[in-house]
Write an enzyme that holds these catalytic residues in place. Sequence first.
Site, PDB file in Angstrom:
ATOM      1  N   LYS A   1       0.857  -1.158  -0.113  1.00 27.45           N
ATOM      2  CA  LYS A   1       0.046  -0.054   0.007  1.00 27.45           C
ATOM      3  C   LYS A   1       1.004   1.333   0.001  1.00 27.45           C
ATOM      4  O   LYS A   1       0.561   2.265  -0.481  1.00 27.45           O
ATOM      5  CB  LYS A   1      -0.849  -0.058   1.205  1.00 27.45           C
ATOM      6  CG  LYS A   1      -2.069  -1.322   1.198  1.00 27.45           C
ATOM      7  CD  LYS A   1      -2.673  -1.511  -0.064  1.00 27.45           C
ATOM      8  CE  LYS A   1      -3.163  -2.898  -0.285  1.00 27.45           C
ATOM      9  NZ  LYS A   1      -3.550  -3.366  -1.433  1.00 27.45           N
TER      10      LYS A   1
ATOM     11  N   GLU B   1      -3.058   8.128   7.680  1.00 27.68           N
ATOM     12  CA  GLU B   1      -3.755   8.907   6.725  1.00 27.68           C
ATOM     13  C   GLU B   1      -4.828   9.516   7.573  1.00 27.68           C
ATOM     14  O   GLU B   1      -5.509   9.178   8.647  1.00 27.68           O
ATOM     15  CB  GLU B   1      -4.459   8.066   5.773  1.00 27.68           C
ATOM     16  CG  GLU B   1      -3.811   7.654   4.584  1.00 27.68           C
ATOM     17  CD  GLU B   1      -4.557   6.753   3.708  1.00 27.68           C
ATOM     18  OE1 GLU B   1      -5.678   6.423   3.940  1.00 27.68           O
ATOM     19  OE2 GLU B   1      -3.938   6.627   2.752  1.00 27.68           O
ATOM     20  N   LYS B   2      -5.242  10.965   7.082  1.00 25.18           N
ATOM     21  CA  LYS B   2      -6.632  11.652   7.602  1.00 25.18           C
ATOM     22  C   LYS B   2      -7.483  10.610   7.299  1.00 25.18           C
ATOM     23  O   LYS B   2      -7.800   9.899   6.275  1.00 25.18           O
ATOM     24  CB  LYS B   2      -6.701  12.778   6.856  1.00 25.18           C
ATOM     25  CG  LYS B   2      -8.023  13.227   6.935  1.00 25.18           C
ATOM     26  CD  LYS B   2      -7.904  14.376   8.109  1.00 25.18           C
ATOM     27  CE  LYS B   2      -9.177  15.074   8.428  1.00 25.18           C
ATOM     28  NZ  LYS B   2      -9.087  15.624   9.802  1.00 25.18           N
TER      29      LYS B   2
ATOM     30  N   LYS C   1     -18.376  -6.668  -0.721  1.00 30.80           N
ATOM     31  CA  LYS C   1     -19.305  -5.672  -1.472  1.00 30.80           C
ATOM     32  C   LYS C   1     -20.794  -6.362  -1.788  1.00 30.80           C
ATOM     33  O   LYS C   1     -20.346  -7.979  -1.881  1.00 30.80           O
ATOM     34  CB  LYS C   1     -18.653  -5.532  -2.924  1.00 30.80           C
ATOM     35  CG  LYS C   1     -17.480  -4.517  -2.517  1.00 30.80           C
ATOM     36  CD  LYS C   1     -16.979  -4.266  -4.066  1.00 30.80           C
ATOM     37  CE  LYS C   1     -15.772  -3.332  -3.936  1.00 30.80           C
ATOM     38  NZ  LYS C   1     -14.631  -3.396  -5.135  1.00 30.80           N
TER      39      LYS C   1
ATOM     40  N   GLU D   1      -9.021   2.488  -6.974  1.00 26.51           N
ATOM     41  CA  GLU D   1     -10.206   2.635  -5.808  1.00 26.51           C
ATOM     42  C   GLU D   1      -9.936   4.011  -5.029  1.00 26.51           C
ATOM     43  O   GLU D   1      -8.833   4.394  -4.822  1.00 26.51           O
ATOM     44  CB  GLU D   1     -10.170   1.602  -4.710  1.00 26.51           C
ATOM     45  CG  GLU D   1     -10.382   0.220  -5.121  1.00 26.51           C
ATOM     46  CD  GLU D   1     -10.462  -0.705  -4.061  1.00 26.51           C
ATOM     47  OE1 GLU D   1     -11.031  -1.698  -4.260  1.00 26.51           O
ATOM     48  OE2 GLU D   1      -9.855  -0.403  -2.764  1.00 26.51           O
TER      49      GLU D   1
ATOM     50  N   GLU E   1      -6.329   2.428  -3.034  1.00 24.60           N
ATOM     51  CA  GLU E   1      -5.573   1.291  -3.487  1.00 24.60           C
ATOM     52  C   GLU E   1      -5.719   1.052  -5.049  1.00 24.60           C
ATOM     53  O   GLU E   1      -6.686   1.700  -5.614  1.00 24.60           O
ATOM     54  CB  GLU E   1      -6.195   0.035  -2.906  1.00 24.60           C
ATOM     55  CG  GLU E   1      -6.362   0.122  -1.338  1.00 24.60           C
ATOM     56  CD  GLU E   1      -6.838  -1.133  -0.878  1.00 24.60           C
ATOM     57  OE1 GLU E   1      -7.212  -1.985  -1.263  1.00 24.60           O
ATOM     58  OE2 GLU E   1      -6.780  -1.099   0.524  1.00 24.60           O
TER      59      GLU E   1
ATOM     60  N   ARG F   1      -6.389  -6.561 -11.265  1.00 24.32           N
ATOM     61  CA  ARG F   1      -7.118  -7.748 -11.519  1.00 24.32           C
ATOM     62  C   ARG F   1      -8.466  -7.512 -12.090  1.00 24.32           C
ATOM     63  O   ARG F   1      -9.063  -6.443 -12.138  1.00 24.32           O
ATOM     64  CB  ARG F   1      -7.336  -8.865 -10.436  1.00 24.32           C
ATOM     65  CG  ARG F   1      -8.297  -8.076  -9.235  1.00 24.32           C
ATOM     66  CD  ARG F   1      -8.781  -9.026  -8.443  1.00 24.32           C
ATOM     67  NE  ARG F   1      -9.800  -8.236  -7.586  1.00 24.32           N
ATOM     68  CZ  ARG F   1      -9.510  -7.657  -6.485  1.00 24.32           C
ATOM     69  NH1 ARG F   1      -8.534  -7.454  -6.073  1.00 24.32           N
ATOM     70  NH2 ARG F   1     -10.477  -7.074  -5.879  1.00 24.32           N
TER      71      ARG F   1
ATOM     72  N   VAL G   1     -15.117  -8.677  -9.653  1.00 26.37           N
ATOM     73  CA  VAL G   1     -16.323  -9.457  -9.622  1.00 26.37           C
ATOM     74  C   VAL G   1     -17.343  -8.527  -9.972  1.00 26.37           C
ATOM     75  O   VAL G   1     -18.202  -8.760 -11.127  1.00 26.37           O
ATOM     76  CB  VAL G   1     -16.792  -9.561  -8.046  1.00 26.37           C
ATOM     77  CG1 VAL G   1     -18.208 -10.325  -8.056  1.00 26.37           C
ATOM     78  CG2 VAL G   1     -15.730 -10.388  -7.457  1.00 26.37           C
TER      79      VAL G   1
ATOM     80  N   ARG H   1     -24.974  -9.213  -5.388  1.00 32.30           N
ATOM     81  CA  ARG H   1     -24.546 -10.408  -5.225  1.00 32.30           C
ATOM     82  C   ARG H   1     -25.337 -11.446  -4.632  1.00 32.30           C
ATOM     83  O   ARG H   1     -25.831 -11.256  -3.463  1.00 32.30           O
ATOM     84  CB  ARG H   1     -23.127 -10.269  -4.523  1.00 32.30           C
ATOM     85  CG  ARG H   1     -22.123  -9.556  -5.253  1.00 32.30           C
ATOM     86  CD  ARG H   1     -20.653  -9.644  -4.783  1.00 32.30           C
ATOM     87  NE  ARG H   1     -19.850  -8.553  -5.250  1.00 32.30           N
ATOM     88  CZ  ARG H   1     -18.498  -8.412  -4.747  1.00 32.30           C
ATOM     89  NH1 ARG H   1     -17.974  -9.459  -4.093  1.00 32.30           N
ATOM     90  NH2 ARG H   1     -17.783  -7.724  -5.449  1.00 32.30           N
TER      91      ARG H   1
HETATM   92  C1  MV4 Z   1     -10.133   4.646   4.866  1.00 32.82           C
HETATM   93  C2  MV4 Z   1     -11.401   4.904   5.304  1.00 32.82           C
HETATM   94  C3  MV4 Z   1     -11.361   6.076   5.802  1.00 32.82           C
HETATM   95  N1  MV4 Z   1     -10.406   7.042   5.897  1.00 32.82           N
HETATM   96  N2  MV4 Z   1      -9.170   5.413   4.681  1.00 32.82           N
HETATM   97  C4  MV4 Z   1     -11.277  -0.037   4.051  1.00 32.82           C
HETATM   98  C5  MV4 Z   1     -10.251  -1.248   3.650  1.00 32.82           C
HETATM   99  C6  MV4 Z   1      -9.522  -0.366   2.729  1.00 32.82           C
HETATM  100  N3  MV4 Z   1      -9.868  -0.859   1.283  1.00 32.82           N
HETATM  101  C7  MV4 Z   1      -9.568   1.002   3.026  1.00 32.82           C
HETATM  102  N4  MV4 Z   1     -10.537   1.198   3.729  1.00 32.82           N
HETATM  103  C8  MV4 Z   1     -11.029   2.504   4.433  1.00 32.82           C
HETATM  104  N5  MV4 Z   1      -9.887   3.362   4.386  1.00 32.82           N
HETATM  105  C9  MV4 Z   1      -9.091   6.560   5.036  1.00 32.82           C
HETATM  106  N6  MV4 Z   1      -8.222   7.399   5.101  1.00 32.82           N
HETATM  107  C10 MV4 Z   1     -12.393   3.906   5.399  1.00 32.82           C
HETATM  108  C11 MV4 Z   1     -12.160   2.843   4.978  1.00 32.82           C
HETATM  109  C12 MV4 Z   1     -13.373   1.747   4.897  1.00 32.82           C
HETATM  110  C13 MV4 Z   1     -13.931   1.365   3.709  1.00 32.82           C
HETATM  111  C14 MV4 Z   1     -13.619   1.627   2.447  1.00 32.82           C
HETATM  112  C15 MV4 Z   1     -14.241   1.466   1.546  1.00 32.82           C
HETATM  113  C16 MV4 Z   1     -15.200   0.633   1.463  1.00 32.82           C
HETATM  114  C17 MV4 Z   1     -15.712   0.202   2.636  1.00 32.82           C
HETATM  115  C18 MV4 Z   1     -15.016   0.444   3.842  1.00 32.82           C
HETATM  116  C19 MV4 Z   1     -15.542  -0.005   5.063  1.00 32.82           C
HETATM  117  C20 MV4 Z   1     -15.014   0.532   6.499  1.00 32.82           C
HETATM  118  C21 MV4 Z   1     -13.729   1.230   6.165  1.00 32.82           C
END
Ligand code: MV4
Length: 448
Positions: free
Chosen positions: A116, A200-201, A237, A275, A287, A291, A294, A337
């Site tokens: 990451k 991160e914030k 999801k 993303e 991120e 790939r 889904v 889904r």
């Molecule tokens: C975050 C966030 C809030 N602030 N980053 C969750 C897993 C990873 N893919 C990144 N995630 C998050 N990163 C910052 N700076 C909140 C989440 C997060 C989330 C992100 C996308 C979809 C669902 C989520 C559920 C909980 C937390």
Amino acid sequence: MFNKVLIANRGEIALRILRACKELGIQTVAVHSVADSNAMHVRLADESVCIGPNPAKDSYLNIPSILAACEITQADAVHPGYGFLSENARFARILTEHKITFIGPSSHHIEIMGDKITAKKTAVELGIPVVPGSEGEVKTAEEAKVLAKEIGYPVLVKATAGGGGRGMKVAYNDEEMSIALSTARTEAKAAFGNDSVYIEKYLSKPRHIEIQVMGDGRGNAVHLGTRDCSLQRRHQKVWEEASAPTVSPEQRAKIGEICAAAMRKLKYSGAGTIEFLYETGEFYFIEMNTRLQVEHPVTERITGIDIVYEQIRVAAGEKLSLKQEEIQFYGHAIEVRINAEDPQTFAPSPGKITFYHPAGGVGIRVDSAVYQGYSIPPYYDSLIGKLIVYGRTRSECLQRLRRAVDEFVVDGVKTTLPLFQRLIKEPDILAGNYDIHWLEKFLRENKA
Ligand code: MV4
């Protein structure tokens, strides 16, 4: 073009890939575990090879077995689908070393995006907007607190090797920071064998919006617009939409072009998803997935592009046939889904499907590998199928989704269909008014 493709996956995605191969006149090889001997992907492929016992680590994740299957069948390429080995840089490298094409990006790009911190550094260099935070790893609590003062609390501690939300902790002040750091490290060490973290914030009410991209490894790349995947439960999801309901065509063109330009600079090859968290009209990179995803069918539906066909073409060394100015976005698509799970507790519900009647009619696509009489094994994910619905407008799409969910029958196992019957009545869902926390809050407040 390839003569023969081995599909290193199972279920609906194996069928999705088989179908693209057939349209391209490519022979197909299915691989399977013992439990999957009667699975549809085995029946529909030209050839099949049993690669091991039921646990995924002994079969679908077993690299030596899959290499042996390639050798036996003389396959010249492997499509990994999603999950399993799809983002395993070592697998991609080993295949390349054996002169077998990995249908996906280079192992180098998989590696960069798998970590990451290097992913985020790369995003910054490529001009993609990121969440304000540390430049790389945070070593000490003192360092974290100094940075947190600059960024402003709340702050999120994230695992460098992260994924699926593990090793993520929020801190609202200096006192919580020390605790968040040590618990995130402990969790990350246990889950990934790597205790490196960064900060991160913390964005409190974002939506999860992603951009589909495709490149040909020669500096050509396009974006295929947005998807909103905010409706998740425990990082799984549940419901995905294209286009993202809250992003205007102008905003889409802007963030999309930033992503496409970044992929051109990287010389990225194949399909990818960038993303973002989206809050108060701004995009923040989190991120990149290297790939096929889904939820790719919602993008296929609104663009008319066959993403798997394009993946195979560019992997075979052909130029991207897509030009950005030719890509248009039509109407609206939603995917839900359908999982073999209890719709309230989400406990897996494997077993025999005693009756199966998928929805049909105008605007409906069902991607599934099940059939009446099929037994869903307990060893893998619980996806029965994906219901993808199209409408000229979001409201037409929602109306049609309601009709399709009512029509869909799966007997013998519990499914998530009743959850969709409830969701489709919710004013927030109908209005497109939801963020990443909406679904979990709904489930907490509507128990029973
Ligand atoms: C975050 C966030 C809030 N602030 N980053 C969750 C897993 C990873 N893919 C990144 N995630 C998050 N990163 C910052 N700076 C909140 C989440 C997060 C989330 C992100 C996308 C979809 C669902 C989520 C559920 C909980 C937390």
